[in-house]
Design a protein around this motif. Sequence first.
Motif, short mmCIF file in Angstrom:
data_model
loop_
_atom_site.label_atom_id
_atom_site.label_comp_id
_atom_site.label_asym_id
_atom_site.label_seq_id
_atom_site.Cartn_x
_atom_site.Cartn_y
_atom_site.Cartn_z
N ARG A 102 42.43 28.42 20.08
CA ARG A 102 41.57 27.70 21.01
C ARG A 102 42.19 27.56 22.39
NH1 ARG A 102 42.83 22.35 21.96
NH2 ARG A 102 44.57 21.51 20.76
N ARG A 103 43.46 27.92 22.51
CA ARG A 103 44.14 27.84 23.80
C ARG A 103 44.00 29.13 24.61
NH1 ARG A 103 47.93 23.52 23.31
NH2 ARG A 103 48.00 22.74 21.17
N PHE A 104 43.27 30.12 24.13
CA PHE A 104 43.16 31.41 24.78
C PHE A 104 41.68 31.81 24.90
CE2 PHE A 104 47.21 31.25 22.65
CZ PHE A 104 48.10 31.73 23.59
N VAL A 105 41.38 32.53 25.98
CA VAL A 105 40.08 33.17 26.16
C VAL A 105 40.35 34.61 26.60
CG1 VAL A 105 38.79 31.08 26.71
CG2 VAL A 105 39.92 32.33 28.54
N SER A 106 39.52 35.51 26.15
CA SER A 106 39.71 36.92 26.47
C SER A 106 38.35 37.60 26.61
CB SER A 106 40.55 37.62 25.39
OG SER A 106 39.87 37.58 24.15
N THR A 107 38.38 38.80 27.14
CA THR A 107 37.18 39.61 27.29
C THR A 107 37.59 41.07 27.32
OG1 THR A 107 35.26 40.05 28.67
CG2 THR A 107 37.26 39.49 29.80
N ASP A 108 36.70 41.92 26.83
CA ASP A 108 36.94 43.36 26.89
C ASP A 108 36.22 44.00 28.07
OD1 ASP A 108 34.41 43.01 25.99
OD2 ASP A 108 34.57 44.34 24.26
N ASP A 109 35.52 43.19 28.86
CA ASP A 109 34.84 43.68 30.05
C ASP A 109 35.74 43.44 31.26
OD1 ASP A 109 33.12 44.51 31.98
OD2 ASP A 109 31.54 43.05 31.58
N ALA A 110 36.82 44.20 31.32
CA ALA A 110 37.81 44.03 32.39
C ALA A 110 38.36 45.40 32.78
CB ALA A 110 38.94 43.11 31.94
N PHE A 111 38.61 45.56 34.08
CA PHE A 111 39.06 46.84 34.60
C PHE A 111 40.05 46.61 35.74
CE2 PHE A 111 34.69 47.05 33.17
CZ PHE A 111 34.73 48.07 32.24
N ILE A 112 40.91 47.60 35.95
CA ILE A 112 41.83 47.56 37.08
C ILE A 112 41.05 47.86 38.36
CG2 ILE A 112 43.84 48.66 38.12
CD1 ILE A 112 44.95 49.10 35.37
N ALA A 113 41.35 47.13 39.41
CA ALA A 113 40.66 47.30 40.69
C ALA A 113 41.69 47.45 41.81
CB ALA A 113 39.74 46.12 40.98
N ALA A 114 41.28 48.10 42.91
CA ALA A 114 42.12 48.27 44.09
C ALA A 114 41.20 48.55 45.27
CB ALA A 114 43.12 49.40 43.91
N ARG A 115 41.73 48.37 46.46
CA ARG A 115 40.95 48.66 47.67
C ARG A 115 41.26 50.08 48.13
NH1 ARG A 115 42.39 43.17 48.43
NH2 ARG A 115 40.56 41.82 48.52
N GLN A 116 40.78 51.04 47.39
CA GLN A 116 40.98 52.44 47.76
C GLN A 116 40.15 52.79 48.99
OE1 GLN A 116 39.72 51.37 44.93
NE2 GLN A 116 37.82 52.43 44.41
N PHE A 117 40.63 53.74 49.77
CA PHE A 117 39.93 54.11 51.00
C PHE A 117 40.22 55.57 51.31
CE2 PHE A 117 44.02 52.26 52.03
CZ PHE A 117 44.59 53.20 52.88
N ALA A 118 39.43 56.10 52.24
CA ALA A 118 39.59 57.48 52.67
C ALA A 118 40.52 57.56 53.87
CB ALA A 118 38.23 58.09 53.01
#
Length: 390
Positions: A69-85
């Motif tokens: 009960r001390r933890f919450v999790s999700t499988d809807d998670a992804f690595i993000a970054a501010r990629q640019f050209a």
Amino acid sequence: MPPNSSVTVVPLLRLPPLEPRPADAAKPEAPEPRQRRRLVSRRAILAGIGALALLSAIAAGGLYFDYSRRFVSTDDAFIAARQFAVAPKVPGYITAVPVTDNQHVVAGDVIARIDDRDYRVALAQTEAQVAAADAGVSNIAAQIEVAQAQVTASEAQVRQAEARLVYARQQAERYGTLTKEGWSSRQTGDLTVAELAQQQAALGSAQANVMVARRQLDALEAQRSSAIASLREAQDQRDQARLNLSYTTVTAAQPGRIVQLGAAVGQFAQAGTSLTMFVPDEIWVTANFKETQLDALRPGQPVRFEIDAYPERTIRGRVASVQPGSGTAFSLLPAENATGNYVKIVQRVPVKIVIDNAPTDVALGPGMSVLPTVRTDAKPSLIERLGEWL
């Protein structure tokens, strides 16, 4: 029986044995007291083991519930970054591409070079214009010095003319009195009057010369201001030419990786045309938690990651912030729940989680799946206390 007597022997019939009647059947022997005690003790042991197992299961379930009960999790998670050209600011033919696909670079590393000969010529021209403008400013400054000297000389002539005028006025007054009293000739008196008029005219001419010299000085000052403005314009053009020359070397602004490299030697690159995609080293995790899980989430809570690509790695981080709104509210076409039939669906809210110990020997990039587990209670659970005690 006498010997020679004949005797007839009749054989005896054998009857089958009689089956015992149920009433006559043998009764089971009662267990002995010792065996009875063993049976009772076995049953007690089994009952004790069952009760102990039940208590252990209840205790394990309670410990697991207290821990989970001390933890919450999700499988809807992804690595993000501010990629640019990455794109050049000046056009030209590419002469060198010293990087390759998926290569890691640091700030200042060269990504591509553009032919800089035209830009060097433009820089030399602007430097020549700066030199000419600087010479013009110096020339006008010298003319100003001459004009200032002329103003000084003219002012000195004015003072000299004023002194002569004072003397001529005194002479005219003196000889005018002598002429009236008969001590001097009338011709001498007329000469002193003429001398006075001549000195007045000389003073006016000297004052006019001072005015002309000052006007010339003002004109030269205006020319100098214009020349200085031209010099500054030439300097700005030179600085722009230097910037354009520096833009022929496309460098990395921060550490990161080269992705989808499209630049090639001999290619003509237009200003603003993408040469490659760039993924910075600064990455984080965007976890889309259910809105019913947000009550337990707070910034600063520790997080443990499991990355699908590297299941043997355990990465840690912390909650940075919670987006003020669901993910669909900021999408290109947000949902409009005020029309038609409505079915309530639990919304997902993006939560930004920063990574504390990102591994450097593996490639982590945007879009990779992550399973984050957030610890919502900082107090140790019973299992953790038991582990510390053991």
